[in-house]
Design a protein around this motif. Sequence first.
Motif, PDB file in Angstrom:
ATOM      1  N   PHE A 758       0.849  -1.190   0.000  1.00 60.67           N
ATOM      2  CA  PHE A 758       0.000   0.000   0.000  1.00 60.67           C
ATOM      3  C   PHE A 758       0.886   1.242   0.000  1.00 60.67           C
ATOM      4  O   PHE A 758       1.777   1.377   0.847  1.00 60.67           O
ATOM      5  CB  PHE A 758      -0.905   0.030   1.236  1.00 60.67           C
ATOM      6  CG  PHE A 758      -2.034  -0.950   1.185  1.00 60.67           C
ATOM      7  CD1 PHE A 758      -3.250  -0.605   0.619  1.00 60.67           C
ATOM      8  CD2 PHE A 758      -1.891  -2.223   1.709  1.00 60.67           C
ATOM      9  CE1 PHE A 758      -4.286  -1.503   0.570  1.00 60.67           C
ATOM     10  CE2 PHE A 758      -2.917  -3.141   1.661  1.00 60.67           C
ATOM     11  CZ  PHE A 758      -4.131  -2.782   1.093  1.00 60.67           C
ATOM     12  N   VAL A 759       0.645   2.124  -0.958  1.00 60.08           N
ATOM     13  CA  VAL A 759       1.371   3.396  -1.017  1.00 60.08           C
ATOM     14  C   VAL A 759       0.322   4.501  -0.983  1.00 60.08           C
ATOM     15  O   VAL A 759      -0.306   4.828  -1.993  1.00 60.08           O
ATOM     16  CB  VAL A 759       2.236   3.505  -2.282  1.00 60.08           C
ATOM     17  CG1 VAL A 759       2.976   4.842  -2.304  1.00 60.08           C
ATOM     18  CG2 VAL A 759       3.229   2.351  -2.342  1.00 60.08           C
ATOM     19  N   THR A 760       0.096   5.048   0.205  1.00 64.36           N
ATOM     20  CA  THR A 760      -0.893   6.107   0.394  1.00 64.36           C
ATOM     21  C   THR A 760      -0.319   7.159   1.316  1.00 64.36           C
ATOM     22  O   THR A 760       0.598   6.879   2.107  1.00 64.36           O
ATOM     23  CB  THR A 760      -2.192   5.564   1.009  1.00 64.36           C
ATOM     24  OG1 THR A 760      -1.906   4.999   2.299  1.00 64.36           O
ATOM     25  CG2 THR A 760      -2.823   4.505   0.121  1.00 64.36           C
ATOM     26  N   ILE A 808      -0.881  -1.146  -4.538  1.00 65.99           N
ATOM     27  CA  ILE A 808      -2.100  -0.355  -4.413  1.00 65.99           C
ATOM     28  C   ILE A 808      -1.693   1.062  -4.034  1.00 65.99           C
ATOM     29  O   ILE A 808      -1.016   1.280  -3.025  1.00 65.99           O
ATOM     30  CB  ILE A 808      -3.040  -0.946  -3.344  1.00 65.99           C
ATOM     31  CG1 ILE A 808      -3.413  -2.379  -3.717  1.00 65.99           C
ATOM     32  CG2 ILE A 808      -4.295  -0.101  -3.201  1.00 65.99           C
ATOM     33  CD1 ILE A 808      -4.169  -3.117  -2.632  1.00 65.99           C
ATOM     34  N   ILE A 809      -2.112   2.038  -4.844  1.00 64.83           N
ATOM     35  CA  ILE A 809      -1.716   3.432  -4.624  1.00 64.83           C
ATOM     36  C   ILE A 809      -2.892   4.333  -4.942  1.00 64.83           C
ATOM     37  O   ILE A 809      -3.712   4.013  -5.811  1.00 64.83           O
ATOM     38  CB  ILE A 809      -0.495   3.794  -5.504  1.00 64.83           C
ATOM     39  CG1 ILE A 809       0.027   5.199  -5.182  1.00 64.83           C
ATOM     40  CG2 ILE A 809      -0.801   3.638  -6.979  1.00 64.83           C
ATOM     41  CD1 ILE A 809       1.360   5.518  -5.835  1.00 64.83           C
ATOM     42  N   ASP A 810      -3.025   5.432  -4.217  1.00 64.69           N
ATOM     43  CA  ASP A 810      -4.134   6.351  -4.479  1.00 64.69           C
ATOM     44  C   ASP A 810      -3.639   7.589  -5.223  1.00 64.69           C
ATOM     45  O   ASP A 810      -2.435   7.798  -5.402  1.00 64.69           O
ATOM     46  CB  ASP A 810      -4.860   6.753  -3.186  1.00 64.69           C
ATOM     47  CG  ASP A 810      -3.986   7.531  -2.213  1.00 64.69           C
ATOM     48  OD1 ASP A 810      -2.848   7.893  -2.582  1.00 64.69           O
ATOM     49  OD2 ASP A 810      -4.433   7.788  -1.079  1.00 64.69           O
ATOM     50  N   GLY A 811      -4.596   8.389  -5.700  1.00 58.86           N
ATOM     51  CA  GLY A 811      -4.264   9.530  -6.543  1.00 58.86           C
ATOM     52  C   GLY A 811      -3.398  10.561  -5.855  1.00 58.86           C
ATOM     53  O   GLY A 811      -2.521  11.172  -6.477  1.00 58.86           O
ATOM     54  N   SER A 812      -3.633  10.797  -4.554  1.00 58.60           N
ATOM     55  CA  SER A 812      -2.835  11.786  -3.824  1.00 58.60           C
ATOM     56  C   SER A 812      -1.376  11.349  -3.745  1.00 58.60           C
ATOM     57  O   SER A 812      -0.466  12.151  -3.959  1.00 58.60           O
ATOM     58  CB  SER A 812      -3.418  11.990  -2.416  1.00 58.60           C
ATOM     59  OG  SER A 812      -4.729  12.472  -2.485  1.00 58.60           O
ATOM     60  N   ALA A 813      -1.161  10.082  -3.422  1.00 60.88           N
ATOM     61  CA  ALA A 813       0.211   9.574  -3.372  1.00 60.88           C
ATOM     62  C   ALA A 813       0.836   9.552  -4.755  1.00 60.88           C
ATOM     63  O   ALA A 813       2.033   9.808  -4.925  1.00 60.88           O
ATOM     64  CB  ALA A 813       0.220   8.179  -2.754  1.00 60.88           C
TER      65      ALA A 813
END
Length: 900
Positions: A758-760, A808-813
């Motif tokens: 996870f990269v958040t 798994i990464i989100d847009g902010s990260a």
Amino acid sequence: MRASTTDADERPLVELAVVAPTPSTSSPSPSPARGLAPPGFSRAVRCNARFSGSASIADGAGPSYPGNAISTTKYTAASFLPKSLFEQFRRVANCFFLVVACVSFSPLAPYRAVSVLLPLVVVVSAAMAKEAVEDWRRKQQDIQVNNRNVEVFDGAQSFHETEWKKLRVGDIVKVKKDEFFPADLLLLSSCHDNGICYVETMNLDGETNLKRKQSLDATVGLSEEHSLHSFKAFIQCEDPNEKLYSFLGTLYYSEQQYPLSPQQILLRGSKLRNTNFIYGAVIFTGHETKVMQNATEPPSKRSSVERRMDKIVYLLFAILLFIASFGSIYFGIKTKAELNAGSYAWYLRPDQSSIFFDPNRASFAAFCHFLTSLMLYVCLVPISLYISIEMVKVLQSTFINQDRHMYCEESDKPARARTSNLNEDLGQVHTVLSDKTGTLTCNSMEFIKCSIAGVAYGDSLTELEISYGGIEEASGYNVHKDSTESKKSVKGFNFTDGRLMNGEWAKECSRDAIEMFFRVLAVCHTTIPVTKKKSIEISYEAESPDEGALVTAAREFGFEFFHRTQTAISVHEYDPVLGRKVDRTYKVLNILEFSSARKRMSVILKTEEGRLFLFCKGADSVILERLSKDNEKPCLTNTKRHIEEYSEAGLRTLALAYRELAEEEYATWNKEYSSAKNSIHTNHDAAVEKASEDIEKDLVLLGATAVEDRLQKGVPDCIHKLAQAGIKIWILTGDKLETAVNIGYSCNLLRKEMETFFVTLDNSGSNTPEGCSQEGSRMAPYEQIDRKLQDARRQSSLKGTSTPFALIIDGSALTYALTGSLKDSFLDLAVDCASVLCCRMSPKQKALITRLVKTKTNKTTLAIGDGANDVGMLQEADIGVGISGAEGMQVGCLCTRHFL
């Protein structure tokens, strides 16, 4: 004033904020000069002025801004010839034959020029004709859209129909239910007294969720019969840009100024739903609208076979050069040697030779011999190969269009190859980048399980549980075999449990909690009931499929919501004492709306008996922390366990709670809340949030719901087979992290044997799943992402290549991961992973990721999407496949040139 978007399903590009000028108590002129505009507000629009004849071009009426017609064609009448010729002569073989054709007009040619020129003209003309036909189809789509009708106010007291292309900035338009907005509009008023309307933004973000829009209080009373003819206002706002979820502007009206936010903006490509009509003022038209600003210039794609053909032609050309050069050099040496020896071949008549074959000028004669050899051996480069491949491509695209296996029965549409350039790449895909909602999933939620007072209900198996062999292995609670064997099919409801159905819930020990649970489902929402003509059956139109499924579930359990006004909501409730349904009406006092920041929604109601209740539903992370200390621990513990089990089963969960309020407490709070809501200072949102926090506390937990977003037919099996074939799969979605992860497990993108990274951002506002490190929350965002990427790389290197990895990464990260030195580190990690899941993505981020993956891997990429928000991704990929069964592609296709 700073305000985030007010709908959880709206996707911020990173962390979009609205900054609007603070209203002043002074009375500016209704039409201030441009120089008086706040900093950055350079666009001036005079509303309702075109037909009055009083507006000037400088004030923003009419011709100072482009018209509303759009063009998505690749060519125009003037540019077709040069641009199409440029495309054709990018092929090295065509360039070679063009040079040969030019030289063939000289005396050096061993044959007539027409023998080379004619094949070249035929090949190039055929390819240009194919391009022209495909572009003409796009032109027809443009004409169809530009000629749609919309009602425009004539400045007097009536509306008249006109085409979309004739709209001008400042016009007042009337848009009716289920119609698309023809331009970017400022919402003035609607059929509802409070000026609200509901908008479907599928063409913008791919979601069928309805977004609620609210007009300013100053314009809410405008109507055709009353004050619309005298409405004169002036708008100063930002220049056209691609930011879908932000807007900066000020409305000058009635000697006052009012700040504008995205809540008042209706974007082109959206559709009006659940509202009979709205009045709006045109702000941006044509290519200045936000949806067209997001349409990037399409790249000119060439298939891998065509690029490989160019390499082969280069090789053949090198062989040709070698043969011609070798022969010419030998000819020059031999001629010069024979001339020096005086034994030059008499039969060549050196005494009558031309300057091209003068033996006295052996070097020049050798060069002329070289040119002649090139023309003589030109058959070594097969120009007919190109025309043969073009014919095959056209036939293949015809077969695709007629393929019965690719026919969609639901939409009654066949597959449609919008270009035939990329057919052969379909069998060479290395990486698949796909949207989620509407592409992998049906975006149709079904109520499938629930937990009430610590007891789990619901026997239906989810798709994830079925794929893992049954619920007994997938969860820790028992399956009750006494569920109803057969039940009618109800859209949004796939629940089976005999303990709750058909009024049997009244026999349960926790009957009161169950009754309150169903009541919360029936009244805590913003859904609108719709009764079809000649039918007594009620259907629901909700802001989100989740909400629609919950209201449908309440109806099936005996609590049927059937009527709503601005101040009341009516329900047919099953009374366990009377054994039948009774009508109850609740007075709606306040609605604390759901947002991505709040992650919850509350309503405050007054019953017919005069009791006050606060009903609340939302993410378990925010509901559980607001519970009263008096909640029963067994109930709380069991509910937490059930929520965890539901999440593992790939379900979307919500926790439900309530609280009874005292009259005095509510009166005091309502004054504070009203004051915060009506405030105009810069801390408006913070004040409203604080007031909401003050009342949403000491809640009594009722339970949790679990709904399932059904996957498209065959998706898990398809993804499994693609993974077995070694194809990398990336899911790019705008959904929140928790939802995306659940769907990832449901569709086999994520598997239990995978190592997940996870990269958040720890303070990004999204819940980090358990197991994801919370360290570094005080670090700068760039440092956080750098550290997490390094940790992931270290773990992957330690476990070797035998373990499959998922990122798994989100847009902010991702905003930080794609900058500076982190970009290479992120891409190295992502390319090595078997699966990648990117959530909270903006359209531009989807396109950027696709471009980087294509560049990094240097292999064929395939993008799949269903809405206009996916167009950039489809354009950047080597191959783009648009799922046109969804209505979102009607506008999306207009922005795309090269995809199937």
